[in-house]
Design an enzyme around this catalytic site. Sequence first.
Site, short mmCIF file in Angstrom:
data_model
loop_
_atom_site.label_atom_id
_atom_site.label_comp_id
_atom_site.label_asym_id
_atom_site.label_seq_id
_atom_site.Cartn_x
_atom_site.Cartn_y
_atom_site.Cartn_z
N GLY A 60 31.42 19.57 43.38
CA GLY A 60 31.44 21.03 43.35
C GLY A 60 30.29 21.60 44.15
CD GLN A 63 28.99 31.65 40.59
OE1 GLN A 63 28.12 32.53 40.69
NE2 GLN A 63 29.66 31.43 39.48
NE ARG A 93 33.64 30.32 28.68
CZ ARG A 93 33.18 30.99 27.62
NH1 ARG A 93 34.01 31.50 26.75
NH2 ARG A 93 31.89 31.17 27.43
NE ARG A 136 31.81 26.14 26.71
CZ ARG A 136 31.34 27.35 26.53
NH1 ARG A 136 32.03 28.23 25.82
NH2 ARG A 136 30.20 27.71 27.07
CG ASN A 181 37.83 21.96 34.43
OD1 ASN A 181 38.39 22.10 35.51
ND2 ASN A 181 37.05 22.88 33.91
CD GLN A 201 34.73 14.21 39.83
OE1 GLN A 201 33.94 14.51 38.95
NE2 GLN A 201 35.02 15.02 40.83
N GLY A 231 30.16 20.43 34.45
CA GLY A 231 31.48 21.10 34.45
C GLY A 231 32.04 21.18 33.04
CG ASP A 275 23.56 25.47 25.50
OD1 ASP A 275 24.06 26.52 25.91
OD2 ASP A 275 24.08 24.35 25.71
NE ARG A 290 22.48 30.48 28.55
CZ ARG A 290 23.74 30.18 28.81
NH1 ARG A 290 24.48 29.55 27.92
NH2 ARG A 290 24.29 30.54 29.96
CG HIS A 346 27.57 23.96 27.04
ND1 HIS A 346 26.47 24.78 26.96
CD2 HIS A 346 28.34 24.49 28.03
CE1 HIS A 346 26.57 25.74 27.86
NE2 HIS A 346 27.70 25.58 28.52
P1 NAD Z 1 32.52 27.36 41.10
O1 NAD Z 1 33.97 27.65 40.95
O2 NAD Z 1 31.64 28.33 41.82
O3 NAD Z 1 32.33 25.95 41.79
C1 NAD Z 1 33.05 24.83 41.39
C2 NAD Z 1 33.28 24.01 42.61
O4 NAD Z 1 33.87 22.78 42.20
C3 NAD Z 1 34.24 24.66 43.62
O5 NAD Z 1 33.61 24.73 44.88
C4 NAD Z 1 35.43 23.74 43.63
O6 NAD Z 1 36.07 23.65 44.89
C5 NAD Z 1 34.80 22.42 43.21
N1 NAD Z 1 35.72 21.43 42.68
C6 NAD Z 1 36.84 21.63 41.94
N2 NAD Z 1 37.45 20.48 41.71
C7 NAD Z 1 36.71 19.52 42.29
C8 NAD Z 1 36.84 18.11 42.39
N3 NAD Z 1 37.86 17.46 41.85
N4 NAD Z 1 35.88 17.42 43.07
C9 NAD Z 1 34.85 18.07 43.64
N5 NAD Z 1 34.68 19.40 43.59
C10 NAD Z 1 35.60 20.12 42.92
O7 NAD Z 1 31.96 27.08 39.61
P2 NAD Z 1 30.44 27.01 39.14
O8 NAD Z 1 30.02 28.38 38.71
O9 NAD Z 1 29.63 26.28 40.13
O10 NAD Z 1 30.62 26.17 37.79
C11 NAD Z 1 30.98 24.81 37.83
C12 NAD Z 1 31.25 24.31 36.41
O11 NAD Z 1 30.06 24.33 35.65
C13 NAD Z 1 32.26 25.14 35.63
O12 NAD Z 1 33.11 24.29 34.88
C14 NAD Z 1 31.38 25.96 34.70
O13 NAD Z 1 32.06 26.39 33.54
C15 NAD Z 1 30.33 24.93 34.36
N6 NAD Z 1 29.09 25.43 33.80
C16 NAD Z 1 28.48 24.65 32.84
C17 NAD Z 1 27.29 25.05 32.28
C18 NAD Z 1 26.60 24.21 31.23
O14 NAD Z 1 25.58 24.65 30.68
N7 NAD Z 1 27.08 23.01 30.91
C19 NAD Z 1 26.70 26.26 32.68
C20 NAD Z 1 27.33 27.02 33.66
C21 NAD Z 1 28.53 26.60 34.21
C1 LMR Z 2 27.36 28.96 30.23
O1 LMR Z 2 26.97 28.56 29.12
O2 LMR Z 2 26.80 29.89 30.84
C2 LMR Z 2 28.50 28.27 30.90
O3 LMR Z 2 28.91 27.16 30.17
C3 LMR Z 2 29.60 29.18 31.24
C4 LMR Z 2 30.54 29.45 30.09
O4 LMR Z 2 31.75 29.28 30.28
O5 LMR Z 2 30.07 29.81 29.02
#
Ligand code: NAD
Ligand code: LMR
Length: 327
Positions: A11, A15, A94, A100, A107, A114, A132, A161, A164, A189
């Site tokens: 990814g 972002q 999301r 979720r 996902n 992977q 993710g 978390d 935060r 999470h």
């Molecule tokens: P995003 O949509 O901006 O980026 C995700 C990227 O992953 C995209 O560029 C997409 O093309 C790529 N992608 C999709 N499938 C793929 C694959 N099979 N192999 C490689 N790349 C792939 O999303 P983001 O804002 O960067 O968020 C990514 C993930 O992180 C989301 O699932 C989000 O919910 C999660 N997240 C988790 C936490 C946490 O605390 N655990 C916090 C924030 C976001």
């Molecule tokens: C977060 O905690 O900010 C991320 O996991 C995004 C979400 O879906 O809550």
Amino acid sequence: MKSPIRVAVTGAAGQIGYSLLFRVASGAMFGLQQPVILQLIEAPIEKAMKALEGVAMELDDCAFPLLKGVVTTDNPVVGFKGANWCLLVGAKPRGPGMERADLLKDNGRIFIAQGKVIDEVAADDARVAVVGNPANTNCMIAASQAKRLTADRFTAMVRLDQNRAQTQLAKKAGVDLTEVKNIFIYGNHSPTMFPAFAQATIGGKPAAQVINDQAWLQGPFCEIVGKRGAAIIAARGASSAASAANALVDHVRDLNTPGTVHSVAVKSNGAYGFDPNVWAGMPVRTTAPGAFEVITNHTMDDFAKSKIAATNKELVDERAFVAELIK
Ligand code: NAD
Ligand code: LMR
């Protein structure tokens, strides 16, 4: 100078990737003496791969002294080859109004594929950190595919978390956040997570004594921390990114820093009543770079036990929901 380590990031054009890669390349994650080769993996989608080329150009343009190479690929076999750390960020985030659970199966499939490839081609000392969502269950799914790498190599991130919760306690107490220590996250999470305030200290004293508002700790505090992700989505129209990338820097750096105690989602060993087949947030102590032990001696009162039971149930339910996938 040490020889470079290989860091695979999925990814990478998303972002979080955009906030993360520059910090890894600058030395924030592995230290200022550790060169890195970034192996950037994107989905096989033209737009994503084009964006990834742009990110790689910007990495070049930073002239980071520690960055010894950048690989861009949509082929996980190439991307995970020889990787010492695999940062699994790529997944659908999301959107407003989504839960979720909506992400679980979509996902989950990514993490099956992977997990298999990492097990086949990553370095012998490979460590995996899953971001993710739903991160805990995706981590369990990836680990379920591994035959060579042991379950302790797979961790999921609950550090955002923890960060935060630390800030919320500091704001409530009106102190600098460095005064707040020992706040750890238990469970998923997700909004069911439990920020265990009974162990926390503020300025060396029990946080509950300093804050002196048990109703706030049990109610609004847990709620604010648990629902912070949704609050950010509502405000930004997109899920947290810079703070998530920052938390991943903390997660990996602290897993490489012996003696550090921090919140990580790891395979349960039954401690605190978590089902042994789920990945649950809990405090761990880093024992050697990439290795840890779970802190098992925190005492839980009835309130804490009920919160842990609820978040454990959600993890068990998520596992049941994807049972078909991990067969
Ligand atoms: P995003 O949509 O901006 O980026 C995700 C990227 O992953 C995209 O560029 C997409 O093309 C790529 N992608 C999709 N499938 C793929 C694959 N099979 N192999 C490689 N790349 C792939 O999303 P983001 O804002 O960067 O968020 C990514 C993930 O992180 C989301 O699932 C989000 O919910 C999660 N997240 C988790 C936490 C946490 O605390 N655990 C916090 C924030 C976001
Ligand atoms: C977060 O905690 O900010 C991320 O996991 C995004 C979400 O879906 O809550």
